[in-house]
Design a protein around this motif. Sequence first.
Motif, PDB file in Angstrom:
ATOM      1  N   THR A   1      30.955  33.970  28.522  1.00 52.37           N
ATOM      2  CA  THR A   1      30.459  33.144  27.303  1.00 52.37           C
ATOM      3  C   THR A   1      28.902  34.095  26.923  1.00 52.37           C
ATOM      4  O   THR A   1      28.662  34.094  25.743  1.00 52.37           O
ATOM      5  CB  THR A   1      30.167  31.883  27.296  1.00 52.37           C
ATOM      6  OG1 THR A   1      31.377  31.166  27.751  1.00 52.37           O
ATOM      7  CG2 THR A   1      29.577  31.219  26.223  1.00 52.37           C
ATOM      8  N   LEU A   2      28.118  34.079  27.913  1.00 55.55           N
ATOM      9  CA  LEU A   2      26.866  34.803  27.673  1.00 55.55           C
ATOM     10  C   LEU A   2      26.865  36.078  27.349  1.00 55.55           C
ATOM     11  O   LEU A   2      26.246  36.671  26.604  1.00 55.55           O
ATOM     12  CB  LEU A   2      26.013  34.440  28.986  1.00 55.55           C
ATOM     13  CG  LEU A   2      25.759  33.014  29.590  1.00 55.55           C
ATOM     14  CD1 LEU A   2      24.952  33.145  30.865  1.00 55.55           C
ATOM     15  CD2 LEU A   2      24.675  32.258  28.447  1.00 55.55           C
ATOM     16  N   SER A   3      27.747  36.783  27.919  1.00 56.73           N
ATOM     17  CA  SER A   3      28.126  38.175  27.621  1.00 56.73           C
ATOM     18  C   SER A   3      28.365  38.468  26.165  1.00 56.73           C
ATOM     19  O   SER A   3      28.063  39.491  25.443  1.00 56.73           O
ATOM     20  CB  SER A   3      29.075  38.946  28.623  1.00 56.73           C
ATOM     21  OG  SER A   3      29.323  40.133  28.277  1.00 56.73           O
ATOM     22  N   ALA A   4      29.508  37.759  25.827  1.00 56.65           N
ATOM     23  CA  ALA A   4      29.981  37.866  24.263  1.00 56.65           C
ATOM     24  C   ALA A   4      29.056  37.254  23.410  1.00 56.65           C
ATOM     25  O   ALA A   4      28.878  37.932  22.283  1.00 56.65           O
ATOM     26  CB  ALA A   4      31.254  37.096  24.215  1.00 56.65           C
ATOM     27  N   SER A   5      28.192  36.223  23.659  1.00 53.31           N
ATOM     28  CA  SER A   5      27.190  35.757  22.701  1.00 53.31           C
ATOM     29  C   SER A   5      26.085  36.805  22.600  1.00 53.31           C
ATOM     30  O   SER A   5      25.910  37.117  21.338  1.00 53.31           O
ATOM     31  CB  SER A   5      26.511  34.735  23.254  1.00 53.31           C
ATOM     32  OG  SER A   5      27.604  33.549  23.353  1.00 53.31           O
TER      33      SER A   5
ATOM     34  N   VAL B   1      36.137  30.500  38.725  1.00 48.73           N
ATOM     35  CA  VAL B   1      36.851  30.760  37.568  1.00 48.73           C
ATOM     36  C   VAL B   1      35.805  30.090  36.399  1.00 48.73           C
ATOM     37  O   VAL B   1      35.763  30.625  35.441  1.00 48.73           O
ATOM     38  CB  VAL B   1      38.076  29.932  37.517  1.00 48.73           C
ATOM     39  CG1 VAL B   1      38.776  29.831  35.946  1.00 48.73           C
ATOM     40  CG2 VAL B   1      39.291  30.529  38.505  1.00 48.73           C
ATOM     41  N   LEU B   2      35.156  28.830  36.794  1.00 48.21           N
ATOM     42  CA  LEU B   2      34.347  28.445  35.749  1.00 48.21           C
ATOM     43  C   LEU B   2      33.117  29.111  35.526  1.00 48.21           C
ATOM     44  O   LEU B   2      32.853  29.360  34.435  1.00 48.21           O
ATOM     45  CB  LEU B   2      33.882  27.062  36.318  1.00 48.21           C
ATOM     46  CG  LEU B   2      32.740  25.981  35.386  1.00 48.21           C
ATOM     47  CD1 LEU B   2      33.436  25.948  34.118  1.00 48.21           C
ATOM     48  CD2 LEU B   2      32.438  24.963  36.163  1.00 48.21           C
ATOM     49  N   PHE B   3      32.528  29.765  36.588  1.00 48.66           N
ATOM     50  CA  PHE B   3      31.271  30.428  36.449  1.00 48.66           C
ATOM     51  C   PHE B   3      31.631  31.843  35.830  1.00 48.66           C
ATOM     52  O   PHE B   3      30.769  32.418  35.035  1.00 48.66           O
ATOM     53  CB  PHE B   3      30.652  30.554  37.898  1.00 48.66           C
ATOM     54  CG  PHE B   3      29.569  29.602  38.326  1.00 48.66           C
ATOM     55  CD1 PHE B   3      28.528  29.162  37.630  1.00 48.66           C
ATOM     56  CD2 PHE B   3      30.167  28.510  39.110  1.00 48.66           C
ATOM     57  CE1 PHE B   3      27.828  27.867  37.870  1.00 48.66           C
ATOM     58  CE2 PHE B   3      29.455  27.693  39.478  1.00 48.66           C
ATOM     59  CZ  PHE B   3      28.310  27.367  38.833  1.00 48.66           C
TER      60      PHE B   3
ATOM     61  N   ILE C   1      38.697  33.686  28.454  1.00 50.32           N
ATOM     62  CA  ILE C   1      38.672  34.180  29.786  1.00 50.32           C
ATOM     63  C   ILE C   1      38.902  32.957  30.942  1.00 50.32           C
ATOM     64  O   ILE C   1      39.641  33.361  31.805  1.00 50.32           O
ATOM     65  CB  ILE C   1      37.346  34.880  29.800  1.00 50.32           C
ATOM     66  CG1 ILE C   1      36.926  36.010  28.885  1.00 50.32           C
ATOM     67  CG2 ILE C   1      37.148  35.234  31.400  1.00 50.32           C
ATOM     68  CD1 ILE C   1      37.691  37.007  29.347  1.00 50.32           C
ATOM     69  N   PHE C   2      38.443  31.753  30.559  1.00 52.98           N
ATOM     70  CA  PHE C   2      38.633  30.871  31.322  1.00 52.98           C
ATOM     71  C   PHE C   2      40.163  30.401  31.395  1.00 52.98           C
ATOM     72  O   PHE C   2      40.938  30.479  32.700  1.00 52.98           O
ATOM     73  CB  PHE C   2      38.002  29.678  30.868  1.00 52.98           C
ATOM     74  CG  PHE C   2      38.373  28.268  31.694  1.00 52.98           C
ATOM     75  CD1 PHE C   2      37.536  28.012  32.838  1.00 52.98           C
ATOM     76  CD2 PHE C   2      39.246  27.074  31.175  1.00 52.98           C
ATOM     77  CE1 PHE C   2      37.838  26.950  33.567  1.00 52.98           C
ATOM     78  CE2 PHE C   2      39.229  26.210  31.839  1.00 52.98           C
ATOM     79  CZ  PHE C   2      38.755  25.880  32.999  1.00 52.98           C
ATOM     80  N   ASN C   3      40.892  30.413  30.178  1.00 50.24           N
ATOM     81  CA  ASN C   3      42.307  30.154  30.457  1.00 50.24           C
ATOM     82  C   ASN C   3      43.024  31.393  31.138  1.00 50.24           C
ATOM     83  O   ASN C   3      44.087  31.019  31.844  1.00 50.24           O
ATOM     84  CB  ASN C   3      42.827  30.036  29.068  1.00 50.24           C
ATOM     85  CG  ASN C   3      44.232  29.479  28.996  1.00 50.24           C
ATOM     86  OD1 ASN C   3      44.393  28.543  29.505  1.00 50.24           O
ATOM     87  ND2 ASN C   3      45.104  30.135  28.373  1.00 50.24           N
TER      88      ASN C   3
ATOM     89  N   MET D   1      39.015  21.745  40.567  1.00 49.47           N
ATOM     90  CA  MET D   1      40.536  21.790  40.933  1.00 49.47           C
ATOM     91  C   MET D   1      41.491  22.132  39.653  1.00 49.47           C
ATOM     92  O   MET D   1      42.149  23.123  39.596  1.00 49.47           O
ATOM     93  CB  MET D   1      41.102  20.875  41.609  1.00 49.47           C
ATOM     94  CG  MET D   1      40.542  20.655  43.080  1.00 49.47           C
ATOM     95  SD  MET D   1      41.211  19.009  43.894  1.00 49.47           S
ATOM     96  CE  MET D   1      39.991  18.914  45.183  1.00 49.47           C
ATOM     97  N   MET D   2      41.017  21.522  38.649  1.00 52.83           N
ATOM     98  CA  MET D   2      41.629  21.935  37.216  1.00 52.83           C
ATOM     99  C   MET D   2      41.510  23.293  36.869  1.00 52.83           C
ATOM    100  O   MET D   2      42.343  24.124  36.237  1.00 52.83           O
ATOM    101  CB  MET D   2      41.550  20.836  36.098  1.00 52.83           C
ATOM    102  CG  MET D   2      41.962  19.463  36.299  1.00 52.83           C
ATOM    103  SD  MET D   2      41.226  18.289  35.150  1.00 52.83           S
ATOM    104  CE  MET D   2      41.734  18.809  33.583  1.00 52.83           C
ATOM    105  N   CYS D   3      40.039  23.723  36.830  1.00 49.75           N
ATOM    106  CA  CYS D   3      39.730  24.968  36.848  1.00 49.75           C
ATOM    107  C   CYS D   3      40.543  26.061  37.444  1.00 49.75           C
ATOM    108  O   CYS D   3      40.626  27.116  37.000  1.00 49.75           O
ATOM    109  CB  CYS D   3      38.240  25.202  36.859  1.00 49.75           C
ATOM    110  SG  CYS D   3      37.297  24.307  35.811  1.00 49.75           S
ATOM    111  N   SER D   4      40.775  25.632  38.714  1.00 47.85           N
ATOM    112  CA  SER D   4      41.617  26.723  39.414  1.00 47.85           C
ATOM    113  C   SER D   4      43.081  26.796  38.871  1.00 47.85           C
ATOM    114  O   SER D   4      43.466  27.942  39.574  1.00 47.85           O
ATOM    115  CB  SER D   4      41.536  26.229  40.914  1.00 47.85           C
ATOM    116  OG  SER D   4      42.431  25.129  41.183  1.00 47.85           O
ATOM    117  N   GLY D   5      43.337  25.751  38.261  1.00 45.10           N
ATOM    118  CA  GLY D   5      44.961  26.255  37.656  1.00 45.10           C
ATOM    119  C   GLY D   5      45.875  25.486  38.691  1.00 45.10           C
ATOM    120  O   GLY D   5      47.209  25.701  38.282  1.00 45.10           O
ATOM    121  N   SER D   6      45.513  24.916  39.590  1.00 45.62           N
ATOM    122  CA  SER D   6      46.342  24.246  40.500  1.00 45.62           C
ATOM    123  C   SER D   6      46.835  22.647  40.108  1.00 45.62           C
ATOM    124  O   SER D   6      46.493  22.140  38.866  1.00 45.62           O
ATOM    125  CB  SER D   6      45.678  23.806  41.701  1.00 45.62           C
ATOM    126  OG  SER D   6      44.510  23.044  41.676  1.00 45.62           O
TER     127      SER D   6
END
Length: 374
Positions: free
Chosen positions: A65-69, A57-59, A93-95, A30-35
């Motif tokens: 992260t994998l893509s940029a790495s 959002v988390l995935f 991206i997460f934020n 729920m924190m990841c959802s920005g609520s």
Amino acid sequence: MENKTQTPDKNIPTKSGMYHQMNGFQKFLMMCSGSNIHILQKSPSEWNKYAGIGGIVLFTAVFATLSASYAMFTVFEDVWISAGFGILWGLMIFNLDRYIVSSIKKTGSFWNQFFMAVPRLILATFLGIVISKPLELKIFEKEVNKQLNTIIQRNKTELQKTMNGRILQQSGPFAEEKQKIQKQIATYQASYDSAAVELEKEILGTKTGLTSGKVGFGTNAKRKSELKEQRRKDLENYQKQMEPRLKYLDSQISGVYQNLQTEQKNSEQAENKFDGFAARLQALSELGDTNSIMALASFFIMMMFITLEISPVLVKLISTVGPYDYLLDKTENDYRLYSKEKIEKGNAATDFRIEDFKNNLGNKISKTCDNSVA
């Protein structure tokens, strides 16, 4: 004003007397959802929806992260630098995704919400494309490497053609002059050979248009011998005279070849290292142009990540207004009213003090004037 947003207990009683408890994993999602967790704890029926949004959002951040790495590894070829940059990009991206989702309010009409969501959908689409491309390169790595070799060989062929043109351009004047000298030497050599043949025929008594047909070394043979000797001297003198010039021309031509061969070798070494991120994107693009199956697969992968990126926004947009939205709207309205009340009270108090100051100042001026008259 009473604070309307106090954090309730984790156990929320229901009409049936049972209690809903939010576990740590749900709270994290729920924190990841920005609520707003404090408000969301008051509406248990919304927990699954916002936990699902937070999971997306988390995935998305994990894939970013994998893509940029991988993208950075093709540039720096260092695991730690690539991992560090990938984690930094994933956090960004997460934020950003959390902000995009949390900024959509369910208040107002559907069209108002839709127009608010359009720029966020466009931004999410671009993020999906950016995330998908490096992962496409990794998925089709074998095909991309094969196409890279094709591109490298093609570039080397073009490089060889360019070098050949430059060799002809730079060594052309020297080669042309050398050819003229060699042609003139060949002319002197032909004259000498012709004189030698005529002398031999004259001695042997072979009758031709240029010989007498008498056997032995007579007057005609002596004259032809002198002519042969003269032509030999002309040949040797010209060869001796042109020898330094020929050496100079050979050195210039050799210098041109050596310089361009060194340049070509360096260029080929650079071509062999043509395997960076941009080169791989070029190879992937060419594969898509020549192979319809590759193009279709690449398109579906890109659409998958775009869908993954915009899905939290779409879920928030198409979902009905729930208890969380009402509570959030009420909380924000409470703070708006509280702020408006404080502003009005502050303005009124300020106006009162200013008016009181003016009245006191007027009374003091009146008293001063009365004392002066008396």
